[in-house]
Design a protein around this motif. Structure first.
Motif, PDB file in Angstrom:
ATOM      1  N   TYR A  34       0.837  -1.206   0.000  1.00 51.00           N
ATOM      2  CA  TYR A  34       0.000   0.000   0.000  1.00 51.00           C
ATOM      3  C   TYR A  34       0.871   1.254   0.000  1.00 51.00           C
ATOM      4  O   TYR A  34       1.948   1.278   0.612  1.00 51.00           O
ATOM      5  CB  TYR A  34      -0.893   0.026   1.252  1.00 51.00           C
ATOM      6  CG  TYR A  34      -1.772  -1.199   1.404  1.00 51.00           C
ATOM      7  CD1 TYR A  34      -1.267  -2.362   1.967  1.00 51.00           C
ATOM      8  CD2 TYR A  34      -3.101  -1.185   0.979  1.00 51.00           C
ATOM      9  CE1 TYR A  34      -2.069  -3.490   2.100  1.00 51.00           C
ATOM     10  CE2 TYR A  34      -3.911  -2.312   1.114  1.00 51.00           C
ATOM     11  CZ  TYR A  34      -3.382  -3.457   1.672  1.00 51.00           C
ATOM     12  OH  TYR A  34      -4.175  -4.564   1.798  1.00 51.00           O
ATOM     13  N   TRP A  35       0.395   2.289  -0.658  1.00 50.22           N
ATOM     14  CA  TRP A  35       0.967   3.635  -0.541  1.00 50.22           C
ATOM     15  C   TRP A  35      -0.090   4.543   0.086  1.00 50.22           C
ATOM     16  O   TRP A  35      -1.225   4.625  -0.401  1.00 50.22           O
ATOM     17  CB  TRP A  35       1.365   4.215  -1.895  1.00 50.22           C
ATOM     18  CG  TRP A  35       2.703   3.811  -2.398  1.00 50.22           C
ATOM     19  CD1 TRP A  35       2.983   3.005  -3.456  1.00 50.22           C
ATOM     20  CD2 TRP A  35       3.978   4.219  -1.883  1.00 50.22           C
ATOM     21  NE1 TRP A  35       4.333   2.866  -3.626  1.00 50.22           N
ATOM     22  CE2 TRP A  35       4.972   3.608  -2.675  1.00 50.22           C
ATOM     23  CE3 TRP A  35       4.378   5.041  -0.820  1.00 50.22           C
ATOM     24  CZ2 TRP A  35       6.336   3.783  -2.442  1.00 50.22           C
ATOM     25  CZ3 TRP A  35       5.728   5.215  -0.595  1.00 50.22           C
ATOM     26  CH2 TRP A  35       6.692   4.597  -1.395  1.00 50.22           C
ATOM     27  N   TYR A  36       0.330   5.229   1.155  1.00 54.25           N
ATOM     28  CA  TYR A  36      -0.534   6.218   1.808  1.00 54.25           C
ATOM     29  C   TYR A  36       0.141   7.580   1.762  1.00 54.25           C
ATOM     30  O   TYR A  36       1.371   7.689   1.720  1.00 54.25           O
ATOM     31  CB  TYR A  36      -0.741   5.851   3.289  1.00 54.25           C
ATOM     32  CG  TYR A  36      -1.705   4.724   3.537  1.00 54.25           C
ATOM     33  CD1 TYR A  36      -1.266   3.405   3.536  1.00 54.25           C
ATOM     34  CD2 TYR A  36      -3.055   4.969   3.792  1.00 54.25           C
ATOM     35  CE1 TYR A  36      -2.148   2.367   3.772  1.00 54.25           C
ATOM     36  CE2 TYR A  36      -3.943   3.936   4.033  1.00 54.25           C
ATOM     37  CZ  TYR A  36      -3.476   2.638   4.028  1.00 54.25           C
ATOM     38  OH  TYR A  36      -4.351   1.608   4.261  1.00 54.25           O
ATOM     39  N   ARG A  37      -0.681   8.618   1.797  1.00 50.77           N
ATOM     40  CA  ARG A  37      -0.165   9.980   1.954  1.00 50.77           C
ATOM     41  C   ARG A  37      -0.808  10.592   3.192  1.00 50.77           C
ATOM     42  O   ARG A  37      -2.003  10.395   3.455  1.00 50.77           O
ATOM     43  CB  ARG A  37      -0.463  10.859   0.741  1.00 50.77           C
ATOM     44  CG  ARG A  37      -0.003  12.307   0.918  1.00 50.77           C
ATOM     45  CD  ARG A  37      -0.079  13.097  -0.381  1.00 50.77           C
ATOM     46  NE  ARG A  37      -1.426  13.136  -0.915  1.00 50.77           N
ATOM     47  CZ  ARG A  37      -1.684  13.431  -2.190  1.00 50.77           C
ATOM     48  NH1 ARG A  37      -0.713  13.687  -3.033  1.00 50.77           N
ATOM     49  NH2 ARG A  37      -2.935  13.457  -2.613  1.00 50.77           N
ATOM     50  N   GLN A  38       0.006  11.348   3.905  1.00 51.53           N
ATOM     51  CA  GLN A  38      -0.463  12.000   5.118  1.00 51.53           C
ATOM     52  C   GLN A  38      -0.102  13.479   5.040  1.00 51.53           C
ATOM     53  O   GLN A  38       1.082  13.830   4.989  1.00 51.53           O
ATOM     54  CB  GLN A  38       0.174  11.365   6.349  1.00 51.53           C
ATOM     55  CG  GLN A  38      -0.331  11.904   7.669  1.00 51.53           C
ATOM     56  CD  GLN A  38       0.321  11.212   8.846  1.00 51.53           C
ATOM     57  OE1 GLN A  38       1.452  10.750   8.759  1.00 51.53           O
ATOM     58  NE2 GLN A  38      -0.394  11.133   9.963  1.00 51.53           N
ATOM     59  N   LEU A  44      -4.521   9.351   7.351  1.00 49.88           N
ATOM     60  CA  LEU A  44      -3.867   8.599   6.283  1.00 49.88           C
ATOM     61  C   LEU A  44      -4.808   8.461   5.098  1.00 49.88           C
ATOM     62  O   LEU A  44      -5.925   7.976   5.234  1.00 49.88           O
ATOM     63  CB  LEU A  44      -3.484   7.211   6.796  1.00 49.88           C
ATOM     64  CG  LEU A  44      -2.560   7.190   8.007  1.00 49.88           C
ATOM     65  CD1 LEU A  44      -2.417   5.775   8.539  1.00 49.88           C
ATOM     66  CD2 LEU A  44      -1.198   7.755   7.652  1.00 49.88           C
ATOM     67  N   GLN A  45      -4.328   8.879   3.934  1.00 47.46           N
ATOM     68  CA  GLN A  45      -5.121   8.762   2.711  1.00 47.46           C
ATOM     69  C   GLN A  45      -4.533   7.647   1.856  1.00 47.46           C
ATOM     70  O   GLN A  45      -3.373   7.724   1.436  1.00 47.46           O
ATOM     71  CB  GLN A  45      -5.102  10.083   1.942  1.00 47.46           C
ATOM     72  CG  GLN A  45      -5.889  10.040   0.631  1.00 47.46           C
ATOM     73  CD  GLN A  45      -5.707  11.287  -0.209  1.00 47.46           C
ATOM     74  OE1 GLN A  45      -4.657  11.915  -0.168  1.00 47.46           O
ATOM     75  NE2 GLN A  45      -6.722  11.642  -0.976  1.00 47.46           N
ATOM     76  N   LEU A  46      -5.310   6.604   1.591  1.00 43.89           N
ATOM     77  CA  LEU A  46      -4.841   5.511   0.752  1.00 43.89           C
ATOM     78  C   LEU A  46      -4.763   5.984  -0.697  1.00 43.89           C
ATOM     79  O   LEU A  46      -5.740   6.493  -1.246  1.00 43.89           O
ATOM     80  CB  LEU A  46      -5.774   4.313   0.864  1.00 43.89           C
ATOM     81  CG  LEU A  46      -5.420   3.107  -0.002  1.00 43.89           C
ATOM     82  CD1 LEU A  46      -4.047   2.542   0.399  1.00 43.89           C
ATOM     83  CD2 LEU A  46      -6.485   2.017   0.119  1.00 43.89           C
ATOM     84  N   TYR A  49      -2.954   0.451  -3.910  1.00 43.41           N
ATOM     85  CA  TYR A  49      -2.593  -0.818  -3.309  1.00 43.41           C
ATOM     86  C   TYR A  49      -2.369  -1.841  -4.407  1.00 43.41           C
ATOM     87  O   TYR A  49      -2.867  -1.701  -5.540  1.00 43.41           O
ATOM     88  CB  TYR A  49      -3.614  -1.298  -2.276  1.00 43.41           C
ATOM     89  CG  TYR A  49      -4.954  -1.710  -2.803  1.00 43.41           C
ATOM     90  CD1 TYR A  49      -5.988  -0.783  -2.917  1.00 43.41           C
ATOM     91  CD2 TYR A  49      -5.230  -3.034  -3.146  1.00 43.41           C
ATOM     92  CE1 TYR A  49      -7.241  -1.159  -3.367  1.00 43.41           C
ATOM     93  CE2 TYR A  49      -6.480  -3.408  -3.599  1.00 43.41           C
ATOM     94  CZ  TYR A  49      -7.476  -2.469  -3.708  1.00 43.41           C
ATOM     95  OH  TYR A  49      -8.728  -2.840  -4.162  1.00 43.41           O
ATOM     96  N   TYR A  89       4.741  10.434   2.805  1.00 44.43           N
ATOM     97  CA  TYR A  89       4.317   9.254   2.065  1.00 44.43           C
ATOM     98  C   TYR A  89       4.769   7.998   2.800  1.00 44.43           C
ATOM     99  O   TYR A  89       5.954   7.846   3.129  1.00 44.43           O
ATOM    100  CB  TYR A  89       4.881   9.279   0.642  1.00 44.43           C
ATOM    101  CG  TYR A  89       4.216  10.327  -0.212  1.00 44.43           C
ATOM    102  CD1 TYR A  89       4.624  11.663  -0.163  1.00 44.43           C
ATOM    103  CD2 TYR A  89       3.151   9.999  -1.043  1.00 44.43           C
ATOM    104  CE1 TYR A  89       3.990  12.634  -0.927  1.00 44.43           C
ATOM    105  CE2 TYR A  89       2.513  10.964  -1.811  1.00 44.43           C
ATOM    106  CZ  TYR A  89       2.938  12.269  -1.734  1.00 44.43           C
ATOM    107  OH  TYR A  89       2.300  13.238  -2.486  1.00 44.43           O
TER     108      TYR A  89
END
Lengths: 113, 110
Positions: A34-38, A44-46, A49, A89
């Motif tokens: 998964y890659w999330y951005r904060q 946390l914003q997905l 994936y 990220y």
């Protein structure tokens, strides 16, 4: 055990420049990644994936893309960065025992100037 | 995507005080997790809950899986300065991804 390597730890890039963030994992084969951005101090914003090589699902339409060229490698890219791409990220790997949730990397702080 | 609401959004407490936070969902989950994120780091798993009504402790931390399966609670007793950080809940239905809450930022004043 599971280990996630993310690099670089910090990055300052000009608007319009390309981006490539890399994440490699150790542990079980064929993990869900998964890659999330904060955003600063936020949730946390997905972003993306992947359940396997070449398989990418996008959660949010945006200026970013992801690729999974190898089983344990997950890459986040952009052809032209925007100011709004700034953030923290995080790459995550689903735990060997799926009920245990995700293991997160240490993150990359991206500042677009 | 699924929205999990955490409350409160932020807390400022004195060292030694107890802390309570909660997470609510519009959907039923069969797994709840609580994570802590130190500044500049990735979140780390604190507690996992798998059964409605379950109460699980990890040192000074105690979390509960709500009876309705739509909420979960985290308590921290006798807070210390190193408890500072952002606490996230995460919930999951069988076979799906985990959804994360909006986070509770905790500041402990010595």
């Amino acid at each position: 055990s599971q280990t996630i390597h993310q690099w670089p730890a910090t990055l300052v890039q000009p608007v319009g420049s390309p981006l490539s963030l890399e994440c490699t994992v150790e542990g079980t084969s064929n993990p869900n990644l998964y890659w999330y951005r904060q955003a600063a101090g936020r949730g946390l914003q997905l972003l993306f994936y992947s359940v396997g090589i070449g398989q990418i699902s996008s959660e949010v339409p945006q200026n970013l893309s992801a690729s999974r060229p190898q089983d344990r490698q997950f890459i986040l890219s952009s052809k032209k960065l925007l100011l709004s791409d700034s953030g923290f990220y995080l790459c995550a790997q689903e735990h060997d025992r799926a009920l245990k949730g995700y293991t997160f990397g240490s993150g990359t702080r991206l500042t677009v100037v | 995507g699924q929205q999990l609401n955490q409350s409160p959004q932020s807390m400022f407490i004195q060292e030694g005080e107890d802390v309570s936070m909660n997470c609510t969902s519009s959907s039923i989950f069969n797994t709840w997790l609580w994570y802590k994120q130190d500044p500049g780091e990735g979140p780390v798993l604190l507690i996992a809950l798998y059964k409605a009504g379950e109460l699980t402790s990890n040192g000074r931390l105690t979390a509960q899986f709500g009876i309705t399966r739509k909420d979960s609670f985290l308590n921290i007793s006798a807070s210390i300065p190193s408890d500072v950080g952002i606490y996230f809940c995460a919930g999951r239905r069988a076979g799906n991804q985990f959804y994360f809450g909006t986070g509770t930022s905790l500041t402990v004043i010595p």
